[in-house]
Scaffold this active site. Sequence first.
Site, PDB file in Angstrom:
ATOM      1  N   ASP A 175       0.832  -1.207   0.000  1.00  0.00           N
ATOM      2  CA  ASP A 175       0.000   0.000   0.000  1.00  0.00           C
ATOM      3  C   ASP A 175       0.868   1.259   0.000  1.00  0.00           C
ATOM      4  OD1 ASP A 175      -2.323   1.447   0.042  1.00  0.00           O
ATOM      5  OD2 ASP A 175      -2.792   1.063   2.144  1.00  0.00           O
ATOM      6  N   ARG A 226      -0.367   9.824  -9.500  1.00  0.00           N
ATOM      7  CA  ARG A 226      -0.436   8.541  -8.799  1.00  0.00           C
ATOM      8  C   ARG A 226       0.227   7.400  -9.561  1.00  0.00           C
ATOM      9  NH1 ARG A 226      -4.035   7.587  -4.752  1.00  0.00           N
ATOM     10  NH2 ARG A 226      -4.476   5.504  -5.535  1.00  0.00           N
ATOM     11  N   HIS A 237       2.775   3.950  -8.658  1.00  0.00           N
ATOM     12  CA  HIS A 237       2.608   2.538  -8.998  1.00  0.00           C
ATOM     13  C   HIS A 237       3.828   2.027  -9.749  1.00  0.00           C
ATOM     14  CE1 HIS A 237      -1.360   2.706  -7.471  1.00  0.00           C
ATOM     15  NE2 HIS A 237      -1.879   3.410  -8.454  1.00  0.00           N
ATOM     16  N   LEU A 250      11.314 -20.312  -4.945  1.00  0.00           N
ATOM     17  CA  LEU A 250      10.310 -19.430  -4.330  1.00  0.00           C
ATOM     18  C   LEU A 250       9.001 -19.480  -5.113  1.00  0.00           C
ATOM     19  CD1 LEU A 250       9.737 -16.972  -2.299  1.00  0.00           C
ATOM     20  CD2 LEU A 250      10.225 -15.533  -4.284  1.00  0.00           C
TER      21      LEU A 250
HETATM   22  C1  V0D Z   1       1.127  -1.442  -8.450  1.00  0.00           C
HETATM   23  C2  V0D Z   1       2.642  -2.089  -5.932  1.00  0.00           C
HETATM   24  C3  V0D Z   1       3.558  -6.377 -10.155  1.00  0.00           C
HETATM   25  C4  V0D Z   1       1.156  -2.192  -6.012  1.00  0.00           C
HETATM   26  C5  V0D Z   1       3.368  -3.007  -6.850  1.00  0.00           C
HETATM   27  C6  V0D Z   1      -2.542  -5.141 -11.740  1.00  0.00           C
HETATM   28  C7  V0D Z   1       0.461  -1.446  -7.126  1.00  0.00           C
HETATM   29  C8  V0D Z   1       3.272  -2.595  -8.293  1.00  0.00           C
HETATM   30  C9  V0D Z   1       2.374  -6.898 -10.637  1.00  0.00           C
HETATM   31  C10 V0D Z   1       2.170  -8.225 -11.219  1.00  0.00           C
HETATM   32  C11 V0D Z   1       1.366  -3.719  -9.446  1.00  0.00           C
HETATM   33  C12 V0D Z   1       0.923  -8.827 -11.200  1.00  0.00           C
HETATM   34  C13 V0D Z   1       0.736 -10.088 -11.735  1.00  0.00           C
HETATM   35  C14 V0D Z   1       1.818 -10.751 -12.270  1.00  0.00           C
HETATM   36  C15 V0D Z   1       3.060 -10.176 -12.308  1.00  0.00           C
HETATM   37  C16 V0D Z   1       3.241  -8.912 -11.780  1.00  0.00           C
HETATM   38  C17 V0D Z   1       1.430  -5.896 -10.413  1.00  0.00           C
HETATM   39  C18 V0D Z   1      -0.572  -4.774 -10.318  1.00  0.00           C
HETATM   40  C19 V0D Z   1       0.019  -3.704  -9.715  1.00  0.00           C
HETATM   41  C20 V0D Z   1      -2.039  -4.671 -10.534  1.00  0.00           C
HETATM   42  F1  V0D Z   1       1.667 -11.977 -12.790  1.00  0.00           F
HETATM   43  N1  V0D Z   1       3.361  -5.153  -9.668  1.00  0.00           N
HETATM   44  N2  V0D Z   1       2.069  -4.842  -9.821  1.00  0.00           N
HETATM   45  N3  V0D Z   1       0.109  -5.875 -10.667  1.00  0.00           N
HETATM   46  N4  V0D Z   1       1.930  -2.618  -8.805  1.00  0.00           N
END
Ligand code: V0D
Length: 254
Positions: free
Chosen positions: A34, A47, A51, A145
């Site tokens: 978060d 924003r 991310h 992992l």
């Molecule tokens: C944004 C912080 C990796 C939270 C981390 C769709 C918000 C970075 C993935 C990811 C996000 C998801 C699935 C996968 C491989 C990587 C990811 C989202 C947001 C939302 F198979 N980072 N990440 N997915 N953020």
Amino acid sequence: MLALIKKWFRGAKIDANLVSSTGDIPRHVAVIMDGNGRWAKAHGMPRVLGHRRGVSVVKKMAILADSLGVKYLTLYSFSTENWKRPKPEVDYLMSLPREFLIKELDELIEKNVKIQMIGFREGLPKDTLDAVEEAERKTANNDGLILSFAFNYGSRKEMTLAMQAMFADFQAGNLAKTEITDELYSSYLLTRSMPDPDLLIRTSGELRISNFMMWQLAYTELWFTDVYWPDFSEQHFCDAIAEYQRRVRRYGAL
Ligand code: V0D
């Protein structure tokens, strides 16, 4: 092994001495990542740039967790409630799994990491889901992992769908009322292949579970920090593990 990590950490200015090699390394660590939007706001940025910064932290934590001997790392990256955000932000978030995998998949394969998604696949953009499922396929036989992304995940929906599936099995005559136990119920959840988390980390100061693995967290140690996810470092992760070890040891003394 830990000596090796400590040496490596010293280069990265990490005090891994806090983590005990004789202590209990949590088998399963779950993280609510978060504070990306708040991080961006604090830096006068949109924003989405928060991310984007958050994505780079994900790989670092996977490598560290693996080095420490954590077997399961589960990261909450998008909840079933996050669809309520403005469409441009949702669209950007949906591009991140692919972006992450294009950049990091080869190294994660090299490190024998197994990638999994826990969440609802319906309604996701096709190119996003294709990228995730390709990563799942390519890493399906890895036994290092287990890196799970809780992506389009929500605990109440997971539990109500589990009840529906159990009821269907009951109606089909494949399940008797007295067979319903907590182990059986767990086997209907998206997390059926994993042990329950030993440690939950939530960043950015919120002291809530927010519909994340509510059943699975029943006995989990909870660790909260005010640090925003883009600022979350190897040192913070080690601090959480060290605190976990102190708590586990206290139980052991009883
Ligand atoms: C944004 C912080 C990796 C939270 C981390 C769709 C918000 C970075 C993935 C990811 C996000 C998801 C699935 C996968 C491989 C990587 C990811 C989202 C947001 C939302 F198979 N980072 N990440 N997915 N953020």
